[in-house]
Design an enzyme around this catalytic site. Structure first.
Site, PDB file in Angstrom:
ATOM      1  CG  HIS A   1      -0.487   0.352   2.499  1.00 17.16           C
ATOM      2  ND1 HIS A   1       0.020  -0.584   3.363  1.00 17.16           N
ATOM      3  CD2 HIS A   1      -0.376   1.536   3.150  1.00 17.16           C
ATOM      4  CE1 HIS A   1       0.403   0.009   4.477  1.00 17.16           C
ATOM      5  NE2 HIS A   1       0.189   1.299   4.389  1.00 17.16           N
TER       6      HIS A   1
ATOM      7  CD  GLU B   1       1.571   7.840   0.101  1.00 14.90           C
ATOM      8  OE1 GLU B   1       0.357   7.688   0.031  1.00 14.90           O
ATOM      9  OE2 GLU B   1       2.168   8.113   1.152  1.00 14.90           O
ATOM     10  CG  ASP B   2       9.937   4.347  -0.881  1.00 11.10           C
ATOM     11  OD1 ASP B   2      10.581   5.391  -0.658  1.00 11.10           O
ATOM     12  OD2 ASP B   2      10.470   3.238  -1.003  1.00 11.10           O
TER      13      ASP B   2
HETATM   14 ZN    ZN Z   1       0.825   2.837   5.666  1.00  8.50          ZN
END
Ligand code: ZN
Length: 180
Positions: free
Chosen positions: A62, A66-67
């Protein structure tokens, strides 16, 4: 469980561990990032009685979009884990081009419009984060900052309710422990 499903889950765990291998949690104990992912995956697995392997896989993955360090893309997720998993991950991913305060506000705005699976995942993610703040808070966080985080998480989860009693109860219990 079918062998294929077990393979997919283990592959996702290995992929997530690789994608986040350079990251640590911001809590005082600086736990490996993968601990957060396994906790969220465990929570959604329990919430769905282990029956929804796509959701378990999405939980493990999840935070990969974003990373930025490994540059995992949506297309890469589709190729490796299929469109349904990739879509759930994209649903719970913030728009990194926005400033942090705006991203937090958008989570509140978007929450009611998420799919059922993404809502369960979102609640599990927030429940895991509350637990981290209770067990291993970032050293530089004041009581006010912790209170604000709890209030914001409650707002996001408020938009996700009505999908799974068990995960909502887990979140509420942790929320009630946040007496800062
Ligand atoms: Zn998280």
């Amino acid at each position: 469980m079918k062998a294929r499903k077990v393979l997919q889950i283990v592959f996702a765990l290995d992929f997530a561990a690789w994608a986040h291998s350079t990251q640590r949690r911001k809590g005082g104990a600086h736990e490996p990032y993968v601990n957060h992912l396994t906790e969220v995956a465990r929570l959604v697995a329990q919430a769905t009685g282990g029956k929804d392997e796509k959701l378990i896989i999405a939980a493990l993955l999840h935070d990969v979009l974003e990373d930025q360090s490994m540059n995992v893309s949506y297309v890469m997720l589709v190729e490796n884990f299929g469109k349904r998993v990739a879509r759930i991950v994209r649903e719970v991913t913030d728009d990194k081009s926005l400033p942090k305060a705006e991203r937090k506000r958008m989570q509140v705005v978007h929450a009611p419009h998420l799919s059922r699976r993404a809502k369960i995942l979102k609640i599990a993610d927030k429940a895991a984060n509350l637990n981290s703040i209770l067990q291993s808070p970032p050293r530089d966080w004041s009581a006010t900052r912790k209170r604000e985080y709890f209030a914001w998480a409650a707002e996001v989860v408020g938009g996700c309710r009505g999908v799974n009693d068990w995960i909502e109860a887990v979140f509420d219990e942790r929320l009630s422990l946040g007496q800062f």
